[in-house]
Design a protein around this motif. Structure first.
Motif, mmCIF file in Angstrom:
data_model
loop_
_atom_site.group_PDB
_atom_site.id
_atom_site.type_symbol
_atom_site.label_atom_id
_atom_site.label_comp_id
_atom_site.label_asym_id
_atom_site.label_seq_id
_atom_site.Cartn_x
_atom_site.Cartn_y
_atom_site.Cartn_z
ATOM 1 N N PHE A 149 0.853 -1.189 0.000
ATOM 2 C CA PHE A 149 0.000 0.000 0.000
ATOM 3 C C PHE A 149 0.887 1.236 0.000
ATOM 4 O O PHE A 149 1.937 1.246 0.637
ATOM 5 C CB PHE A 149 -0.889 0.012 1.246
ATOM 6 C CG PHE A 149 -1.749 -1.209 1.376
ATOM 7 C CD1 PHE A 149 -2.890 -1.353 0.609
ATOM 8 C CD2 PHE A 149 -1.427 -2.212 2.274
ATOM 9 C CE1 PHE A 149 -3.693 -2.485 0.722
ATOM 10 C CE2 PHE A 149 -2.222 -3.346 2.406
ATOM 11 C CZ PHE A 149 -3.353 -3.480 1.632
ATOM 12 N N SER A 150 0.457 2.301 -0.687
ATOM 13 C CA SER A 150 1.208 3.555 -0.691
ATOM 14 C C SER A 150 0.305 4.693 -1.120
ATOM 15 O O SER A 150 -0.767 4.474 -1.677
ATOM 16 C CB SER A 150 2.413 3.464 -1.635
ATOM 17 O OG SER A 150 1.989 3.293 -2.971
ATOM 18 N N ALA A 151 0.777 5.903 -0.853
ATOM 19 C CA ALA A 151 0.049 7.102 -1.280
ATOM 20 C C ALA A 151 1.002 7.956 -2.117
ATOM 21 O O ALA A 151 2.160 8.158 -1.733
ATOM 22 C CB ALA A 151 -0.426 7.899 -0.072
ATOM 23 N N ALA A 152 0.526 8.434 -3.256
ATOM 24 C CA ALA A 152 1.348 9.315 -4.086
ATOM 25 C C ALA A 152 1.509 10.645 -3.356
ATOM 26 O O ALA A 152 0.556 11.173 -2.788
ATOM 27 C CB ALA A 152 0.698 9.529 -5.443
ATOM 28 N N VAL A 153 2.727 11.170 -3.358
ATOM 29 C CA VAL A 153 3.008 12.434 -2.678
ATOM 30 C C VAL A 153 2.151 13.559 -3.250
ATOM 31 O O VAL A 153 1.707 14.444 -2.516
ATOM 32 C CB VAL A 153 4.516 12.771 -2.750
ATOM 33 C CG1 VAL A 153 4.810 14.146 -2.198
ATOM 34 C CG2 VAL A 153 5.333 11.708 -2.010
ATOM 35 N N ASP A 154 1.856 13.507 -4.559
ATOM 36 C CA ASP A 154 1.023 14.553 -5.165
ATOM 37 C C ASP A 154 -0.473 14.314 -4.948
ATOM 38 O O ASP A 154 -1.301 15.072 -5.426
ATOM 39 C CB ASP A 154 1.337 14.698 -6.655
ATOM 40 C CG ASP A 154 0.914 13.495 -7.495
ATOM 41 O OD1 ASP A 154 0.274 12.546 -6.969
ATOM 42 O OD2 ASP A 154 1.226 13.502 -8.708
ATOM 43 N N GLY A 155 -0.821 13.231 -4.242
ATOM 44 C CA GLY A 155 -2.220 12.949 -3.934
ATOM 45 C C GLY A 155 -2.980 12.210 -5.014
ATOM 46 O O GLY A 155 -4.149 11.865 -4.833
ATOM 47 N N SER A 156 -2.341 11.917 -6.137
ATOM 48 C CA SER A 156 -3.039 11.249 -7.243
ATOM 49 C C SER A 156 -3.318 9.781 -6.905
ATOM 50 O O SER A 156 -2.585 9.156 -6.151
ATOM 51 C CB SER A 156 -2.226 11.341 -8.529
ATOM 52 O OG SER A 156 -1.017 10.636 -8.402
ATOM 53 N N THR A 157 -4.393 9.265 -7.481
ATOM 54 C CA THR A 157 -4.741 7.848 -7.299
ATOM 55 C C THR A 157 -5.137 7.231 -8.643
ATOM 56 O O THR A 157 -5.969 6.329 -8.695
ATOM 57 C CB THR A 157 -5.900 7.686 -6.289
ATOM 58 O OG1 THR A 157 -7.017 8.451 -6.727
ATOM 59 C CG2 THR A 157 -5.502 8.097 -4.883
ATOM 60 N N GLU A 158 -4.529 7.719 -9.725
ATOM 61 C CA GLU A 158 -4.853 7.193 -11.052
ATOM 62 C C GLU A 158 -4.409 5.740 -11.179
ATOM 63 O O GLU A 158 -3.454 5.314 -10.552
ATOM 64 C CB GLU A 158 -4.153 8.018 -12.156
ATOM 65 C CG GLU A 158 -4.803 9.349 -12.414
ATOM 66 C CD GLU A 158 -4.290 10.412 -11.464
ATOM 67 O OE1 GLU A 158 -3.125 10.316 -11.038
ATOM 68 O OE2 GLU A 158 -5.058 11.319 -11.131
ATOM 69 N N LYS A 159 -5.115 5.031 -12.065
ATOM 70 C CA LYS A 159 -4.749 3.640 -12.344
ATOM 71 C C LYS A 159 -3.407 3.616 -13.060
ATOM 72 O O LYS A 159 -3.094 4.515 -13.843
ATOM 73 C CB LYS A 159 -5.802 2.969 -13.220
ATOM 74 C CG LYS A 159 -7.094 2.708 -12.476
ATOM 75 C CD LYS A 159 -8.044 1.898 -13.309
ATOM 76 C CE LYS A 159 -9.280 1.602 -12.473
ATOM 77 N NZ LYS A 159 -10.168 0.673 -13.092
ATOM 78 N N PRO A 160 -2.603 2.561 -12.809
ATOM 79 C CA PRO A 160 -1.316 2.451 -13.501
ATOM 80 C C PRO A 160 -1.505 2.240 -15.006
ATOM 81 O O PRO A 160 -2.562 1.778 -15.438
ATOM 82 C CB PRO A 160 -0.666 1.223 -12.867
ATOM 83 C CG PRO A 160 -1.592 0.713 -11.829
ATOM 84 C CD PRO A 160 -2.854 1.497 -11.875
ATOM 85 N N ALA A 161 -0.475 2.567 -15.749
ATOM 86 C CA ALA A 161 -0.519 2.389 -17.206
ATOM 87 C C ALA A 161 -0.695 0.914 -17.547
ATOM 88 O O ALA A 161 -0.090 0.052 -16.905
ATOM 89 C CB ALA A 161 0.767 2.915 -17.832
#
Length: 193
Positions: A149-161
């Motif tokens: 589990f992790s959180a993007a520093v910029d707050g984004s939660t988009e699906k991976p490519a």
């Protein structure tokens, strides 16, 4: 007293070991897409008897009127419960009380249903998708892809490519803070369908 050349060799050796450790970590968090369908690198422990979603078991029963309700049969005691089908996490405290539940953005590689434990944590790193992440809580691995589990520093939660093998299950920063506080090394993580 060691000579200056001995101190230099010691310093160079330490630097080389640090570089090897960093490269080994980077290699462990990415796998080329062509390596095929993910398989569990180690069999998860069935651990908690009756955990729905364990190999050969059906999907954990849900309360259709309350999708945020903890799946029945997801174990006992303090634990993190992660549903790969519902993309939801529950932080379960003493007395099987849900302290927090939240939706997540899944990685492209799912862990097999079963019981795991938190094996490592990192405050801030670069994720396998190249995005800076914080509060990384790792608990499994599939074909060399580390799952956590992790959180993007910029707050984004988009699906991976598509086509990229990643193991980062993304949370919001607030949910990542809660996970970081709750899921210390050795904490049980139950994965259900």
């Amino acid at each position: 007293m060691p000579s200056s050349s001995s101190a230099m060799v010691t310093g160079l050796t330490a630097a080389a070991l640090a570089a090897i450790g960093f490269l080994a970590h980077q290699a462990s968090v990415t796998v080329p897409a062509e390596l095929g369908r993910p398989r569990a690198s180690a069999s998860p422990s069935p651990g908690v008897s009756g955990v729905p979603g364990a190999p050969g078991a059906s999907k954990a029963p849900r309360d259709k009127r309350h999708p945020e309700a903890l799946p029945t049969g997801s174990g006992k005691g303090e634990r993190v419960v992660y549903s790969v089908d519902d993309d939801r996490v529950w932080l379960v405290g003493a007395g099987d009380r849900v302290q927090r539940t939240f939706r997540v953005t899944p990685s492209t590689v799912d862990p097999a249903p079963g019981t795991y434990t938190v094996t490592s944590r990192s405050n801030r790193v670069t994720g396998s998708d190249g995005i800076p992440v914080e509060h990384v809580v790792r608990f499994a691995g599939v074909d060399g892809v580390v799952i956590g589990f992790s959180a993007a520093v910029d707050g984004s939660t988009e699906k991976p490519a598509p086509g990229v093998k990643t193991g980062g299950i993304r949370e919001t920063r607030a949910d990542g803070d809660a996970m970081w506080d709750f899921a210390t090394i050795g904490q049980k993580v139950v994965v259900v369908r």
